[in-house]
Write a protein that holds these residues in place. Structure first.
Motif, PDB file in Angstrom:
ATOM      1  N   LYS A 173      -5.963  -3.164  -1.620  1.00 31.77           N
ATOM      2  CA  LYS A 173      -6.409  -3.574  -0.282  1.00 31.77           C
ATOM      3  C   LYS A 173      -7.322  -4.797  -0.361  1.00 31.77           C
ATOM      4  O   LYS A 173      -7.271  -5.676   0.501  1.00 31.77           O
ATOM      5  N   ILE A 176      -5.051  -7.850  -0.774  1.00 32.63           N
ATOM      6  CA  ILE A 176      -4.343  -8.197   0.463  1.00 32.63           C
ATOM      7  C   ILE A 176      -5.305  -8.746   1.500  1.00 32.63           C
ATOM      8  O   ILE A 176      -4.959  -9.645   2.283  1.00 32.63           O
ATOM      9  N   LEU A 212       2.671  -0.916  -0.446  1.00 31.67           N
ATOM     10  CA  LEU A 212       2.978  -0.673   0.968  1.00 31.67           C
ATOM     11  C   LEU A 212       2.239   0.545   1.485  1.00 31.67           C
ATOM     12  O   LEU A 212       1.819   0.588   2.651  1.00 31.67           O
ATOM     13  N   CYS A 215      -1.185  -0.548   2.451  1.00 29.04           N
ATOM     14  CA  CYS A 215      -1.199  -1.226   3.759  1.00 29.04           C
ATOM     15  C   CYS A 215      -1.229  -0.214   4.899  1.00 29.04           C
ATOM     16  O   CYS A 215      -1.978  -0.373   5.876  1.00 29.04           O
ATOM     17  N   ARG A 216      -0.428   0.817   4.781  1.00 28.86           N
ATOM     18  CA  ARG A 216      -0.415   1.852   5.821  1.00 28.86           C
ATOM     19  C   ARG A 216      -1.760   2.558   5.904  1.00 28.86           C
ATOM     20  O   ARG A 216      -2.258   2.853   7.003  1.00 28.86           O
ATOM     21  N   TRP A 220      -2.781  -1.588   8.489  1.00 27.65           N
ATOM     22  CA  TRP A 220      -2.221  -2.925   8.680  1.00 27.65           C
ATOM     23  C   TRP A 220      -0.736  -2.842   9.026  1.00 27.65           C
ATOM     24  O   TRP A 220       0.041  -2.182   8.334  1.00 27.65           O
ATOM     25  N   THR A 222       2.711  -4.736   8.931  1.00 27.55           N
ATOM     26  CA  THR A 222       3.248  -5.820   8.117  1.00 27.55           C
ATOM     27  C   THR A 222       4.603  -6.268   8.632  1.00 27.55           C
ATOM     28  O   THR A 222       5.292  -5.529   9.350  1.00 27.55           O
ATOM     29  N   SER A 237       5.868 -10.361   2.258  1.00 24.16           N
ATOM     30  CA  SER A 237       5.480  -9.834   3.564  1.00 24.16           C
ATOM     31  C   SER A 237       4.135 -10.437   3.934  1.00 24.16           C
ATOM     32  O   SER A 237       3.476 -11.084   3.130  1.00 24.16           O
ATOM     33  N   ARG A 238       3.740 -10.199   5.172  1.00 26.37           N
ATOM     34  CA  ARG A 238       2.388 -10.563   5.588  1.00 26.37           C
ATOM     35  C   ARG A 238       1.852  -9.488   6.517  1.00 26.37           C
ATOM     36  O   ARG A 238       2.614  -8.798   7.205  1.00 26.37           O
ATOM     37  N   VAL A 239       0.545  -9.329   6.510  1.00 27.15           N
ATOM     38  CA  VAL A 239      -0.102  -8.533   7.537  1.00 27.15           C
ATOM     39  C   VAL A 239       0.003  -9.332   8.828  1.00 27.15           C
ATOM     40  O   VAL A 239      -0.265 -10.544   8.840  1.00 27.15           O
TER      41      VAL A 239
END
Length: 333
Positions: A173, A176, A212, A215-216, A220, A222, A237-239
């Motif tokens: 995190k 990112i 991933l 991110c969840r 975020w 994505t 990918s991007r946020v």
């Protein structure tokens, strides 16, 4: 002229060139703590020899070159090689993979010589951990290197993060988050068994689904991102709303061999058509003969297997060829 094509129809227009096997760090996944034998300087290809190889291959479709090591910036006057390569007709892109420590003193000269972009290895943002992974490195110097690359106009800037279970996977995190307000491309790379398919590697290996999941967990959203220049095998990918992107490179769990376009030239002049296997061909004696250089590269490609079978090493299963005994620093990645 016939393009550099292997038996599976893959056209090779990209070469990674190691300019040295030496480094100013000793990362745990790249070198052992002790016992490394570094090659004498007279066994390392000169800039003139490297340029001769690239000149021979450009008419056969070579378009992109990446300079690697060891740490390429410990090689004196690397900008001179960049200038030599950038003058070769047909070469469209010259990039560099570095640990970033020496970039503050070198970035502007490299850009002026023709360097397009840079990948910077950064496996932790925390000083104590970074020092452990690199066996003594200073993360603050790497961050200054990133700033120097930005100031010099090198773009895109990619940060390479080798993800290791129980070592730096709790920083996903944090990495990112760097992309939220900065136009950086953070690339998470699966830990590969190059020269060291040990139980320690198996215990540290981590599939990239974890990125991933992180991110969840952070809440975020994505979306798929357009690939930055020279993207290669990264799935980007991007946020949503972020200035930068993050990418996943998973050579073990989801190998991308079907689309491989890479050749490798080691610092001592050996062609490696595949990073993982032991097959090598010494091109150094032929650098004064362009046709012979092309012929040896075609021979190397003629024996290139369809894939590298790293996943079989993870499961301790038999493989069809012999894996390389060289460490990553001796190949150039």
């Amino acid at each position: 002229m016939e393009l550099l094509t292997d038996p599976f129809g893959r056209v090779h227009d990209y070469m990674r060139i190691s300019v040295t096997d030496r480094c100013n760090l000793r990362c745990i996944y790249c070198m052992p703590a002790e016992g490394m034998h570094f090659q004498p300087h007279d066994e390392i290809m000169s800039y003139e020899e490297i340029t001769a190889v690239v000149k021979a291959l450009a008419p056969a479709g070579l378009r992109k070159v990446r300079l690697t090591g060891g740490e390429p910036l410990v090689r004196k006057e690397l900008e001179r090689l960049v200038a030599m390569l950038s003058s070769i007709p047909g070469i469209e892109d010259i990039s560099l993979t570095t640990n970033g420590l020496l970039l503050p003193a070198k970035a502007a000269a490299l850009k002026a010589a023709g360097l397009s972009r840079v990948n910077i290895s950064l496996d932790s943002l925390r000083q104590e951990r970074y020092s452990m992974i690199t066996r003594g490195g200073d993360v603050a110097k790497v961050l200054k290197g990133i700033e120097a690359a930005q100031a010099a106009g090198l773009s895109p800037i990619k940060l390479n993060v080798v993800l290791m279970k129980g070592i730096n996977d709790d920083e996903i995190k944090d990495f990112i988050a760097l992309t939220l307000n900065h136009p950086l491309n953070v690339r998470f790379i699966e830990y590969m068994p190059i020269g060291s398919a040990t139980d320690a590697w198996r215990q540290s290996y981590l599939p990239l689904e974890r990125v991933l999941e992180a991110c969840r967990e952070a809440g975020w959203e994505t979306e798929k991102a357009h690939a930055p220049a020279g993207n290669g095998p990264s799935q980007d990918s991007r946020v949503v709303g972020a200035k930068g992107t993050f990418g996943l490179i998973h050579p073990v769990s989801e190998h991308f061999c079907d689309n491989c376009n890479r050749l490798r030239l080691t610092a001592d002049g050996h062609i490696k058509a595949c990073l993982y296997w032991s097959d090598e061909y010494n091109v150094r004696p032929l650098t004064n003969d362009p046709e012979a250089v092309r012929g040896l590269f075609r021979k190397a490609l003629g024996g290139k297997p369809h894939n590298h079978e790293m996943a079989l090493a993870l499961e301790k299963k038999a493989q069809s060829h012999t894996p390389t005994s060289r460490r990553m620093s001796q190949i150039g990645g």
